[in-house]
Design a protein around this motif. Structure first.
Motif: not given
Length: 477
Positions: A143-154, A156-163
């Protein structure tokens, strides 16, 4: 002081523990001198044949340094995420899990093999993705994911929301198609929510289980039944060995290995299942050849192997910790407790499953209280009421799903036993979850957690020595 000889298993155990310690220290300590590592490693290898205290200490130091070096290399990869946080970007990645509908109707799933576009820069670890744009994402899809990468805990090393999501390539696998057909077959012959609960028991799939049932499982301490972990795999192997053990050792081993392989393939080779398969497979192999594979060595060996492959497990994956604490309870505490209580007699199947469940919960309780701050007051009773039925429920669920796939006309009648048993298990869960104060908020700090594990370890050592003394007395008699 250096004359005492240690056995090989102790030396390997020390080396694995040293590597894990070094890998953990790599988050705070910077060390990457390959020349020093090679010198100490050479000295340790030269002296290892002596198997004395000095050689064991050298192995420990060398292993710690190797862990530090491996961690330093991965820390550099993890630091790459920091330069991308907050920036609008596009990545191409492979879905690690089937998507579920999460917050605000977004598809939610994890991805790995992340490549930043258009630079083709590769990132280590995995990323949590929430977004819209395509109807569904299945494990293995590109998949291709477009959006803003943000920091997260747990984990995963990062996350995308509303991508914004777009499908690059649909993953085609006969195994995934079989898995989806099986789930559809199960849903066609068993009503909801029993069908989703059954597939959760058998395959660890929680995405289709209603939120209310997930909450009830959490309150009663039964979430482990439908989690993608090694718990159900352990049940399969223990049940196969108990049921076929009287026939022959070969049949017992072959049936357990076959069921383990089928389960691992159906669950999709998730990291937690692969960890459990490594532990279970090695212990099964050792049991077949009559070797005494020490449980502690088994645990630390697989733990070192998995963290060598991916240090992020040790640094941020709570599932990794829960898996190995549960393994410790099942492989060390439960057998010792069974032998002490039964005075050396073989444990029955149901009694063994209950003891293993309680031991696993005992080992995971402190870290759950530290991370999540919640504890179930009725988990012991609810597990005793439900866990002994899990092997039968898994077998009946498998039969019902296959009937739904290949005999849909008769499937409803043939799946009736699975429906009855799954209904009972859900009714018991719902009943216990309504008990006042069934679950309470109880958070502990890291010092209390470490003290709790120290106490558990001390009690395990005391029980183990009691068992050794009893066995010696029996031999003398």
């Amino acid at each position: 002081m250096f004359r005492r000889q240690f056995n090989r298993t102790t030396i390997i155990t020390v080396g694995c523990i040293g590597f894990i310690v070094g890998l953990g220290l790599a988050r705070r300590v910077v060390f990457s001198s390959s020349s020093i590592i090679c010198i100490i490693l050479f000295i340790a290898v030269v002296n290892v044949k002596k198997r004395n205290l000095l050689s064991v200490a050298l192995i420990m130091v060398a292993a710690i340094l190797v862990g530090l070096a491996r961690g330093h290399a991965y820390m550099q990869k993890a630091a790459e995420y920091q330069t991308l946080i907050g920036e609008p970007m596009s990545i191409t990645a492979e879905a690690e899990t089937d998507a579920i509908y999460g917050n605000n109707g977004q598809l939610s799933f994890d991805v790995s093999h992340v490549v930043v576009e258009p630079s083709h820069r590769k990132l280590a670890g995995k990323v949590k993705v929430e977004g819209r744009g395509i109807p569904m994402v299945y494990r293995g899809d590109l998949v291709q994911v477009s959006g803003g990468m943000s920091a997260t805990r747990g984990s995963a090393q990062a996350r995308f929301s509303f991508a914004k999501l777009s499908l690059v390539r649909r993953h085609k696998s006969w195994l995934d198609n079989f898995r989806r057909r099986f789930i559809a077959g199960m849903q066609s012959v068993v009503p909801e929510p029993e069908a989703s609960f059954g597939t959760g028991l058998l395959l660890g799939q929680r995405s289709t289980i209603p939120k209310q049932i997930n909450d009830e499982l959490s309150v009663t301490g039964l979430t482990h039944l439908v989690a993608v972990s090694g718990y159900n795999l352990t049940i399969i192997i223990v049940a196969a060995r108990k049921l076929f053990g009287k026939a022959s050792k070969f049949q017992s081993t072959l049936s357990a290995a076959t069921l383990m392989l089928i389960f691992v393939l159906l669950t999709g080779l998730s990291s937690s299942i692969v960890r459990a398969a490594m532990v279970s497979g090695l212990s099964l192999l050792a049991w077949y050849y009559g070797r005494q594979f020490k449980p502690l060595l088994l645990i630390v060996l697989t733990a070192a192997a998995t963290t060598l492959w991916n240090p992020f497990y040790l640094w941020s994956d709570i599932g990794w910790y829960l898996s190995y604490f549960a393994f410790f309870g099942v492989l060390l505490i439960a057998p010792i407790s069974n032998q002490v209580i039964s005075r050396g007699k073989p444990a029955k199947l149901v009694g063994g499953l209950i003891a293993e469940t309680i031991s696993a919960q005992l080992m995971t309780l402190p870290i759950i209280m530290y991370i999540f701050g919640r504890v179930s007051n009725i988990s012991l009773v609810s597990n005793v009421m439900v866990v002994p039925l899990v092997p039968v429920a898994m077998l009946l669920t498998l039969f019902a799903g296959l009937c739904g796939m290949f005999m849909p006309v008769l499937g409803g009648w043939l799946a009736w036993p699975a429906k009855v048993l799954l209904t009972y298990m859900l009714d018991v869960t719902a009943l216990f979850s309504r008990i006042p104060h069934a679950a309470v908020e109880k958070k502990i700090d890291v010092v209390t957690m470490l003290l709790a594990y120290g106490l558990i370890l001390l009690l395990t050592i005391i029980l183990g020595r009691t068992l050794v003394r009893r066995n010696r007395q029996n031999m003398l008699q």
